[in-house]
Design an enzyme around this catalytic site. Structure first.
Site, short mmCIF file in Angstrom:
data_model
loop_
_atom_site.label_atom_id
_atom_site.label_comp_id
_atom_site.label_asym_id
_atom_site.label_seq_id
_atom_site.Cartn_x
_atom_site.Cartn_y
_atom_site.Cartn_z
N LEU A 53 0.87 -1.17 0.00
CA LEU A 53 0.00 0.00 0.00
C LEU A 53 0.91 1.22 0.00
O LEU A 53 1.77 1.36 0.87
CB LEU A 53 -0.89 -0.02 1.25
CG LEU A 53 -2.17 0.83 1.25
CD1 LEU A 53 -3.09 0.44 0.11
CD2 LEU A 53 -2.89 0.68 2.58
N ASP A 54 0.76 2.10 -1.00
CA ASP A 54 1.64 3.27 -1.12
C ASP A 54 1.64 4.08 0.18
O ASP A 54 0.62 4.16 0.87
CB ASP A 54 1.19 4.16 -2.27
CG ASP A 54 1.45 3.54 -3.64
OD1 ASP A 54 2.27 2.59 -3.71
OD2 ASP A 54 0.84 3.98 -4.62
N PRO A 55 2.77 4.72 0.51
CA PRO A 55 2.86 5.49 1.76
C PRO A 55 1.76 6.53 1.93
O PRO A 55 1.28 6.73 3.05
CB PRO A 55 4.24 6.16 1.65
CG PRO A 55 5.03 5.25 0.78
CD PRO A 55 4.05 4.69 -0.22
#
Length: 305
Positions: free
Chosen positions: A40-42
């Site tokens: 999950l992207d930051p």
């Protein structure tokens, strides 16, 4: 304290990487065998299922669908396809009705070809694309097939060029790419403004906790862990009822079955995994049906001998 095997459903905060979450869980639970079910992207918040102990072996058998709620800003193109990147172009956007915009969104429903963002974790020649992008290397990513099961237009702000969508999709789908491509279709530009994942791998917000919840109550951390067998409710079960069968299974041998039972029970499919359990509902592993030999062949065996 012995760590319980199963899944933690983390409600991830903005700015934290998936790897950061795994590191924190390893430290809090004092165990090394921890893994997440997909990056999950930051800058994305929401559901990040994390496997503990033997549950890491079952990640591939979880439901693969994911659901997001995101906001897209039209009129802006960035090098990352989200609002956090460097702006590379700006254009006006069409002031169209909700109905017309929804018609354009039709192009993203169903099975589509999608080019991932260049700032992504996709591998290219053995290296993550984002590393090449950060070095300003010139490269192209090939289109990949993804499936958009549902795409709902929830809000449309014509004045500010912001739309909110809900997307139920296959693993590997980039909502940033939808934002970018929608901008192009509208003869404008587009980037992702914000994104929240509300479900993943069969888990949703109802199951979720913050990492801070574990930090506050480490002594009772086991209570936050969902048993592996509960995460596999979507898979048909087969019960091994005798010690002989269980011994066969745990030594990696196929289990002889009455094929008529499977032919009468339509929930079984020789192409799909079968959850093997004992009479006490204890998970023993995963197998696949071999119709020709009337066997269940072991694929994943817990407590192998």
């Amino acid at each position: 304290m012995e760590t319980k095997d199963g899944f933690l459903v983390i409600n991830k905060d903005k700015g934290c990487t998936s790897h950061d979450c795994v590191k924190q869980i390893r430290k809090l639970l004092n165990t090394k065998k921890v893994g997440h079910t997909g990056t999950l992207d930051p800058e994305v918040i929401g559901i990040l299922p994390i496997a503990i102990g033997s549950a890491t072996r079952f990640i591939q058998y979880l439901p693969q669908g994911k659901t997001y709620i995101g906001q897209i800003k039209l009129g802006i193109r960035t090098n990352t396809d989200d609002i956090h990147g460097e702006i590379i172009n700006q254009k006006s956007w069409p002031k169209i009705s909700d109905e017309k915009l929804d018609q354009y969104l039709n192009r993203f429903r169903g099975i589509i070809k999608q080019i991932p963002p260049k700032v992504s974790s996709v591998h290219i020649n053995g290296e993550r694309a984002y590393k090449k992008s950060f070095r300003n290397e010139v490269f192209e990513l090939a289109p990949r097939e993804v499936k958009i099961d549902e795409l709902t237009l929830m809000k449309w702000d014509q004045i500010n060029g912001i739309l909110e969508i809900k997307v139920k999709c296959s693993a590997g789908t980039y909502i940033r790419a939808i934002a970018r491509d929608l901008g192009e279709i509208l003869n404008s530009e587009g980037c992702l403004l914000q994104l929240k994942r509300i479900s993943a791998c069969g888990f949703d917000e109802q199951n979720s906790i913050k990492i801070s919840d574990i930090e506050k109550d480490k002594k009772n951390s086991k209570n936050f862990i969902i048993p592996t067998i509960s995460a596999l409710n979507h898979i048909s079960s087969f019960v091994l009822s005798t010690e002989e069968q269980i011994n066969f299974w745990q030594t990696g041998r196929a289990i002889r079955v009455d094929i008529n039972y499977f032919q009468e029970n339509k929930s079984f499919d020789y192409k799909k995994p079968i959850k093997v359990i004992d009479k006490k509902q204890i998970l023993l592993g995963i197998g696949f049906l071999n119709e020709e030999q009337s066997n269940i062949n072991p694929k994943l065996v817990l407590n192998a001998k």
